[in-house]
Design a protein around this motif. Structure first.
Motif, mmCIF file in Angstrom:
data_model
loop_
_atom_site.group_PDB
_atom_site.id
_atom_site.type_symbol
_atom_site.label_atom_id
_atom_site.label_comp_id
_atom_site.label_asym_id
_atom_site.label_seq_id
_atom_site.Cartn_x
_atom_site.Cartn_y
_atom_site.Cartn_z
ATOM 1 N N ILE A 142 0.838 -1.202 0.000
ATOM 2 C CA ILE A 142 0.000 0.000 0.000
ATOM 3 C C ILE A 142 0.869 1.246 0.000
ATOM 4 O O ILE A 142 0.605 2.198 -0.749
ATOM 5 C CB ILE A 142 -0.982 -0.019 1.181
ATOM 6 N N LYS A 143 1.923 1.273 0.786
ATOM 7 C CA LYS A 143 2.804 2.434 0.803
ATOM 8 C C LYS A 143 3.456 2.646 -0.563
ATOM 9 O O LYS A 143 3.576 3.787 -1.026
ATOM 10 C CB LYS A 143 3.858 2.295 1.907
ATOM 11 N N ASP A 144 3.855 1.567 -1.229
ATOM 12 C CA ASP A 144 4.417 1.684 -2.581
ATOM 13 C C ASP A 144 3.385 2.270 -3.550
ATOM 14 O O ASP A 144 3.712 3.130 -4.377
ATOM 15 C CB ASP A 144 4.883 0.324 -3.098
ATOM 16 N N LEU A 145 2.131 1.819 -3.434
ATOM 17 C CA LEU A 145 1.075 2.321 -4.322
ATOM 18 C C LEU A 145 0.751 3.784 -4.029
ATOM 19 O O LEU A 145 0.398 4.536 -4.942
ATOM 20 C CB LEU A 145 -0.171 1.438 -4.214
ATOM 21 N N ILE A 146 0.898 4.205 -2.789
ATOM 22 C CA ILE A 146 0.718 5.623 -2.462
ATOM 23 C C ILE A 146 1.842 6.432 -3.114
ATOM 24 O O ILE A 146 1.591 7.459 -3.752
ATOM 25 C CB ILE A 146 0.691 5.845 -0.939
ATOM 26 N N GLU A 147 3.074 5.964 -2.977
ATOM 27 C CA GLU A 147 4.205 6.671 -3.583
ATOM 28 C C GLU A 147 4.077 6.743 -5.100
ATOM 29 O O GLU A 147 4.493 7.718 -5.719
ATOM 30 C CB GLU A 147 5.518 6.009 -3.172
ATOM 31 N N GLN A 148 3.464 5.724 -5.703
ATOM 32 C CA GLN A 148 3.240 5.710 -7.158
ATOM 33 C C GLN A 148 1.974 6.482 -7.549
ATOM 34 O O GLN A 148 1.631 6.556 -8.715
ATOM 35 C CB GLN A 148 3.116 4.264 -7.649
ATOM 36 N N GLU A 149 1.291 7.029 -6.555
ATOM 37 C CA GLU A 149 0.051 7.790 -6.730
ATOM 38 C C GLU A 149 -1.077 6.965 -7.354
ATOM 39 O O GLU A 149 -1.932 7.485 -8.062
ATOM 40 C CB GLU A 149 0.316 9.073 -7.513
ATOM 41 N N LYS A 150 -1.090 5.673 -7.034
ATOM 42 C CA LYS A 150 -2.179 4.795 -7.461
ATOM 43 C C LYS A 150 -3.218 4.643 -6.353
ATOM 44 O O LYS A 150 -4.342 4.253 -6.617
ATOM 45 C CB LYS A 150 -1.621 3.438 -7.882
ATOM 46 N N ILE A 151 -2.797 4.914 -5.119
ATOM 47 C CA ILE A 151 -3.691 5.002 -3.969
ATOM 48 C C ILE A 151 -3.432 6.366 -3.360
ATOM 49 O O ILE A 151 -2.278 6.772 -3.186
ATOM 50 C CB ILE A 151 -3.415 3.872 -2.941
ATOM 51 N N TRP A 152 -4.505 7.101 -3.047
ATOM 52 C CA TRP A 152 -4.335 8.441 -2.493
ATOM 53 C C TRP A 152 -3.744 8.391 -1.092
ATOM 54 O O TRP A 152 -2.840 9.134 -0.742
ATOM 55 C CB TRP A 152 -5.667 9.188 -2.491
ATOM 56 N N GLY A 153 -4.285 7.501 -0.245
ATOM 57 C CA GLY A 153 -3.800 7.409 1.119
ATOM 58 C C GLY A 153 -4.382 6.201 1.823
ATOM 59 O O GLY A 153 -5.185 5.450 1.264
ATOM 60 N N THR A 154 -3.953 6.024 3.072
ATOM 61 C CA THR A 154 -4.398 4.877 3.855
ATOM 62 C C THR A 154 -4.520 5.272 5.321
ATOM 63 O O THR A 154 -3.878 6.211 5.771
ATOM 64 C CB THR A 154 -3.412 3.692 3.715
ATOM 65 N N MET A 155 -5.337 4.560 6.038
ATOM 66 C CA MET A 155 -5.421 4.729 7.489
ATOM 67 C C MET A 155 -4.486 3.705 8.122
ATOM 68 O O MET A 155 -4.681 2.503 7.971
ATOM 69 C CB MET A 155 -6.853 4.509 7.991
ATOM 70 N N ALA A 156 -3.451 4.211 8.777
ATOM 71 C CA ALA A 156 -2.505 3.342 9.478
ATOM 72 C C ALA A 156 -2.951 3.231 10.921
ATOM 73 O O ALA A 156 -3.234 4.234 11.571
ATOM 74 C CB ALA A 156 -1.097 3.915 9.390
#
Length: 143
Positions: free
Chosen positions: A78-92
């Protein structure tokens, strides 16, 4: 989630479905749902597999410019996908606090027979996106 969105009169939940925390099932469901409901513009995943599954399907279907994905958990994928801007964000979630609070409740019960007054505990969480990817862990630990 629905209670949080109650303040947004334009919000409309189109589909609420589960995937049994299975990536393949999640991808199959997203593909079907996106075909049936082209008006969908946001995905909110509430299991670790949901965000990455949605990101894969959105990319495969060429919908990256029209669907925003919010995931849960801060796993590497998920963090990789956020960095690639494929996921906007996540709740950790603060798993350290979850473990600590659980152990504390157990120890108090074993030592003195004490049971919790209620069974609702906030153990900490933080929204993670590209703006705080490098610092969120410190903020989460301080929670």
């Amino acid at each position: 989630y629905l209670q949080a969105f109650a303040d947004y009169p334009d919000f409309e939940m189109v589909v609420n479905d589960d995937c049994n925390s299975d990536m393949v099932i999640a991808m199959q469901k997203y593909e079907s749902i996106f075909k049936e409901h082209p008006e969908i513009n946001t995905v909110i995943g509430v299991c670790g597999e949901a965000g990455p599954a949605a990101a894969r399907v959105v990319e495969n279907m060429g919908l990256a410019d029209s669907i925003t994905i919010i995931a849960i958990d801060d796993i590497d994928e998920i963090k990789d996908l956020i960095e690639q801007e494929k996921i906007w964000g996540t709740m950790a979630q603060n798993f350290y606090q979850m473990g600590y609070k659980s152990a504390q409740i157990l120890v108090e019960n074993l030592r003195s027979g004490k049971t919790p007054d209620n069974y609702s505990y906030y153990t900490g969480s933080i929204f993670v996106d590209n703006s705080n990817m490098d610092t969120y862990m410190n903020d989460l630990k301080a929670d």
